[in-house]
Design a protein around this motif. Structure first.
Motif, PDB file in Angstrom:
ATOM      1  N   ASN A   1       0.809  -1.219   0.000  1.00 52.00           N
ATOM      2  CA  ASN A   1       0.000   0.000   0.000  1.00 52.00           C
ATOM      3  C   ASN A   1       0.842   1.268   0.000  1.00 52.00           C
ATOM      4  O   ASN A   1       0.321   2.365   0.195  1.00 52.00           O
ATOM      5  N   GLY A   2       2.147   1.099  -0.193  1.00 50.22           N
ATOM      6  CA  GLY A   2       3.029   2.253  -0.206  1.00 50.22           C
ATOM      7  C   GLY A   2       2.988   3.002  -1.523  1.00 50.22           C
ATOM      8  O   GLY A   2       2.205   2.701  -2.425  1.00 50.22           O
TER       9      GLY A   2
ATOM     10  N   GLY B   1       0.078   4.664   3.199  1.00 51.91           N
ATOM     11  CA  GLY B   1      -0.460   3.336   3.419  1.00 51.91           C
ATOM     12  C   GLY B   1      -1.871   3.336   3.962  1.00 51.91           C
ATOM     13  O   GLY B   1      -2.513   4.379   4.101  1.00 51.91           O
TER      14      GLY B   1
ATOM     15  N   HIS C   1      -6.705   5.506   3.694  1.00 57.71           N
ATOM     16  CA  HIS C   1      -5.377   5.601   3.083  1.00 57.71           C
ATOM     17  C   HIS C   1      -4.859   7.028   3.289  1.00 57.71           C
ATOM     18  O   HIS C   1      -5.546   7.999   2.973  1.00 57.71           O
TER      19      HIS C   1
END
Length: 405
Positions: A228-229, A239, A253
């Motif tokens: 999720n970076g 993230g 996010h």
């Protein structure tokens, strides 16, 4: 208000099925084009019915065939093919996304269609380039995304490549084809010349992933998977952070920009009540914050866990911190703003009553085309075959009896 759009008056012969081609023609229909969807007599296109529910239109079919007119035609019969040839003379464009070589076998290749109508816009969607080594290979969305580079950059470090849950290759190819067709129609207005359009799903996915070439040339190797970076560079915070009540999709996010001068991180530290983090040299730069994300992320999670995902998004965004709640289909369907905006539209269907489904993503001040449900199988046979081609009642009945339509 008159029901007109920017494409009102244009006629599209639609030989599409499943998603990529149907998204293309639905998009054109939402802008006013008259779309004649050609289906098999009796059975319809392959995506119309599901195995579980063979007697009613599938939701998948309804989603991608709004605002069209359905006509039935047996393309493998001489009389059926002749009907399509006659419609070609009246059409502005034809679209197909059949398997490799299928349209040519039916006698509807580009050269034949151009012979019948020299000004025709002839559009095709395939998995791969039609002049390349993969031209005869079958392709569906996950195949096109795999060869287009998406799974290679999707997933967690050290893990398998992952597919997206979205049909990016299918719908993306449909939108790209629709855009290209509109451009071709505009060019034809100036030049009087038709043209052939070929959209390869692999090409579309490659184009969507253009940002991957930034780290590729900077680091001299393909971009790695970052979960999720931030895929362009190792930066933090970036993230998914859990929110209450900690359900499957209760996440927000958060991304703090990598660019110099950004106030995102300092704003975040203020909002979560940790201004002391700004004095910690471990968190001095976006890259150092990534290096120490195992220390930083739990601090952020302690704050997000005190809020719902929507609350967290609202608080952060109002402080100029980029954040997005992880919305699922249920969240989106029930979102009052998306209903008001017209992105989610209520549709009265023949088999399933009222459904709330995604509509046309663009807002156009002079597009006044109302949403209409997907057509029943062959419901426009009389309108098109008699109204456009001038067939008599007797001729239409004879075609039905011979199962041509």
């Amino acid at each position: 208000m008159t029901e007109t759009g920017p494409l009102t008056g244009y006629k599209i012969l639609d030989l599409t099925q499943f998603e990529s081609g149907t998204v293309c023609t639905e998009t054109l229909a939402w802008m006013g084009a008259e779309v004649w969807k050609v289906e098999r007599p009796g059975t319809g296109e392959l995506g119309r019915y599901s195995i579980a529910e063979p007697d009613q239109d599938s939701v998948g079919f309804i989603l991608v065939n709004m605002n069209k007119k359905s006509i039935t035609c047996n393309l493998k019969s001489a009389e059926g093919l002749d009907l399509i040839y006659q419609l070609l003379k009246e059409a502005d464009a034809i679209v197909e996304n059949m398997g490799p070589g299928s349209i040519e076998k039916l006698g509807l290749g580009y050269d034949k269609c151009k012979e019948i109508n020299p000004k025709i816009i002839y559009a095709q969607i395939k998995g791969f380039g039609m002049d390349g080594p993969y031209k005869d290979y079958p392709a569906f969305n996950p195949i096109a995304t795999a060869v287009g580079g998406m799974p290679a950059i999707t997933g967690f470090p050290g893990g398998k490549p992952l597919q997206s849950g979205l049909n990016l290759a299918d719908s993306g190819a449909g939108y790209m084809c629709a855009m290209s067709m509109i451009a071709a129609l505009l060019q034809r207005e100036r030049t009087g010349v038709g043209q052939r359009i070929e959209v390869a799903m692999q090409d579309v996915v490659i184009a969507f992933g253009r940002s991957s070439w930034e780290p590729y040339y900077r680091e001299g190797r393909p971009p790695k998977r970052v979960g999720n970076g931030m895929p362009l560079e190792d930066v933090g915070p970036a993230g998914m952070y859990p929110c209450k009540p900690f359900g499957e999709n209760d996440y927000v996010h958060i991304y703090c920009s990598r660019h110099p001068g950004s106030k995102h991180f300092s704003n975040l530290c203020r909002i979560i009540g940790r201004p002391d983090l700004l004095e910690d040299e471990r968190f001095a730069t976006p890259r150092s914050r990534f290096q120490y994300k195992d220390v930083l992320d739990p601090i952020i999670e302690e704050w997000t866990g005190q809020h719902t995902k929507q609350e967290a998004m609202d608080i952060l965004c109002k402080a100029d911190i980029p954040a997005g709640a992880v919305l699922d289909c249920d969240d989106i369907t029930k979102d009052p703003y998306l209903r008001k905006r017209g992105m989610m539209v209520e549709l009265e269907t023949k088999d399933r009553g009222k459904l709330v489904v995604p509509g046309f993503a663009s807002r156009m001040s002079e597009n006044h085309v109302p949403y209409k449900p997907s057509p029943g199988l062959g419901e426009s046979n009389q309108e098109v075959y008699q109204g456009i081609l001038g067939l008599s009642d007797e001729e239409l009945q004879a075609l039905k009896e011979k199962k041509v339509i």
